[in-house]
Scaffold this motif. Structure first.
Motif, PDB file in Angstrom:
ATOM      1  N   ARG A   1     -62.931 -13.629 -43.076  1.00 41.96           N
ATOM      2  CA  ARG A   1     -63.400 -12.297 -42.716  1.00 41.96           C
ATOM      3  C   ARG A   1     -64.401 -12.449 -41.580  1.00 41.96           C
ATOM      4  NH1 ARG A   1     -63.755 -11.800 -48.647  1.00 41.96           N
ATOM      5  NH2 ARG A   1     -62.282 -10.210 -49.367  1.00 41.96           N
ATOM      6  N   ILE A   2     -64.310 -11.576 -40.571  1.00 39.04           N
ATOM      7  CA  ILE A   2     -65.201 -11.675 -39.415  1.00 39.04           C
ATOM      8  C   ILE A   2     -65.904 -10.341 -39.183  1.00 39.04           C
ATOM      9  CG2 ILE A   2     -65.309 -11.960 -36.898  1.00 39.04           C
ATOM     10  CD1 ILE A   2     -63.109 -13.997 -37.080  1.00 39.04           C
ATOM     11  N   GLY A   3     -67.219 -10.405 -38.982  1.00 41.04           N
ATOM     12  CA  GLY A   3     -68.006  -9.246 -38.596  1.00 41.04           C
ATOM     13  C   GLY A   3     -68.678  -9.495 -37.253  1.00 41.04           C
ATOM     14  N   LEU A   4     -68.710  -8.468 -36.406  1.00 42.05           N
ATOM     15  CA  LEU A   4     -69.288  -8.592 -35.061  1.00 42.05           C
ATOM     16  C   LEU A   4     -70.287  -7.470 -34.813  1.00 42.05           C
ATOM     17  CD1 LEU A   4     -66.145  -9.485 -32.940  1.00 42.05           C
ATOM     18  CD2 LEU A   4     -68.185 -10.876 -33.101  1.00 42.05           C
ATOM     19  N   ASN A   5     -71.453  -7.859 -34.301  1.00 46.85           N
ATOM     20  CA  ASN A   5     -72.476  -6.877 -33.963  1.00 46.85           C
ATOM     21  C   ASN A   5     -73.141  -7.256 -32.649  1.00 46.85           C
ATOM     22  OD1 ASN A   5     -74.292  -4.650 -34.365  1.00 46.85           O
ATOM     23  ND2 ASN A   5     -75.861  -6.129 -34.956  1.00 46.85           N
TER      24      ASN A   5
ATOM     25  N   ASN B   1     -78.310  -9.656 -39.301  1.00 43.73           N
ATOM     26  CA  ASN B   1     -78.072  -9.079 -40.630  1.00 43.73           C
ATOM     27  C   ASN B   1     -76.896  -8.111 -40.628  1.00 43.73           C
ATOM     28  OD1 ASN B   1     -80.274 -10.505 -41.559  1.00 43.73           O
ATOM     29  ND2 ASN B   1     -81.701  -8.796 -41.344  1.00 43.73           N
ATOM     30  N   VAL B   2     -76.817  -7.267 -39.607  1.00 45.76           N
ATOM     31  CA  VAL B   2     -75.721  -6.291 -39.541  1.00 45.76           C
ATOM     32  C   VAL B   2     -74.375  -7.004 -39.397  1.00 45.76           C
ATOM     33  CG1 VAL B   2     -74.719  -4.423 -38.174  1.00 45.76           C
ATOM     34  CG2 VAL B   2     -77.167  -4.428 -38.663  1.00 45.76           C
ATOM     35  N   ALA B   3     -74.322  -8.038 -38.576  1.00 45.36           N
ATOM     36  CA  ALA B   3     -73.075  -8.801 -38.420  1.00 45.36           C
ATOM     37  C   ALA B   3     -72.645  -9.399 -39.756  1.00 45.36           C
ATOM     38  CB  ALA B   3     -73.252  -9.897 -37.368  1.00 45.36           C
ATOM     39  N   ALA B   4     -73.609  -9.920 -40.514  1.00 44.45           N
ATOM     40  CA  ALA B   4     -73.289 -10.511 -41.815  1.00 44.45           C
ATOM     41  C   ALA B   4     -72.760  -9.455 -42.785  1.00 44.45           C
ATOM     42  CB  ALA B   4     -74.530 -11.184 -42.394  1.00 44.45           C
TER      43      ALA B   4
END
Length: 282
Positions: A97-101, A118-121
């Motif tokens: 799973r990947i999050g980008l901010n 923190n938001v990316a996590a």
């Protein structure tokens, strides 16, 4: 006290879905696959001028100075790992799973901190298996600059962030959307009315999406593969202009390019691996 350094950066957070279950089933095999997949991620990160900040367990944090490069890297990571997973049984596939901010971060040595991280996590936690979740700040920068599909998923309240975070999922062939199950039911309902205008529009959109996916795939390939595809397409168009579909003579002049295309694709998988970049131990 020395003031912390700050900068604006695109942050990618990634981890393995159901990692504990995979380790319980096969510790040695899972660890070996994790090392292989991380080497792929490291190579793609270097290609897009990113920096692996930290790794622990199954998680990875990567920093980019360009949000465009960050999203392109995330897409290439998921596409490459999808090809690797296709060779494995379902029970042993390792999906990230990947999050980008895009946000302001604090720097201390080689580590980074702050709400930007923190938001990316938290976005990574919301992402579907094999998928990519973007914040509003990332989406605003890439929506008109990259040939990708995006699905707005609305505001999400996430842990340790006071304001809801607007979220957007990147469409990767339809396999990473949290709404996939619902859309499949809609497809069945639409096909039940073959003469309706809604179904015609859906078919037209499906064809357009197919062409867009093919175009993105070709653009992601090495130049030698693009050249083979171009020559095959050239002879096919020439065939249509001169003989229509009554005589398909384009097959014969295209045959050498087709053979080279197959060879390049096979050789690319086996021999064109980039060197492994070192990363910090878990």
């Amino acid at each position: 006290m020395e003031r912390a350094k700050r900068r604006l950066a695109a942050i990618m957070c990634a981890d393995v879905a159901h990692y504990s279950r995979l380790m319980e089933q096969d510790e040695d095999g899972t660890l070996n696959r994790l090392k292989t997949y991380r080497s792929i991620m490291s190579s793609l990160t270097a290609r897009h001028s990113g920096r692996i900040v930290n790794t622990w367990g199954d998680a990875v944090i990567i920093e980019f100075s360009s949000v465009i490069e960050a999203v392109q890297c995330a897409v290439e990571i998921q596409n490459e790992l999808s090809h690797k997973n296709a060779e494995l049984p379902d029970a042993t596939r390792m999906e990230f799973r990947i999050g980008l901010n895009l946000g302001d971060i604090m720097i201390e040595g080689d580590d980074i901190y702050g709400d930007g991280v923190n938001v990316a996590a938290r976005l990574q936690e919301l992402a579907p298996k094999g998928g990519i979740m973007l914040s509003q700040s990332v989406y605003d920068q890439v929506r008109t600059k990259l040939a990708l599909g995006f699905e707005p998923l609305g505001p999400k309240q996430v842990k340790n962030v006071s304001e809801p975070v607007q979220t957007f999922s990147v469409r990767l062939g339809g396999r990473n959307s949290p709404e996939t199950a619902g859309s499949e039911e809609d497809d069945l309902q639409d096909t039940a009315e073959p003469n309706s205008s809604g179904n015609w529009e859906k078919d037209t959109q499906a064809v357009a999406n197919g062409f867009e996916q093919a175009r993105r795939w070709i653009r992601s390939q090495p130049r030698r593969v693009q050249s083979c595809v171009f020559m095959i397409g050239f002879f096919f168009v020439l065939n249509l202009l001169t003989s229509g579909l009554s005589t398909l003579w384009f097959v014969w002049p295209s045959l050498p390019f087709g053979m080279m295309l197959v060879w390049h694709l096979i050789a690319g998988r086996r021999g064109d691996k980039l060197p492994i970049h070192p990363h910090r131990p878990d």
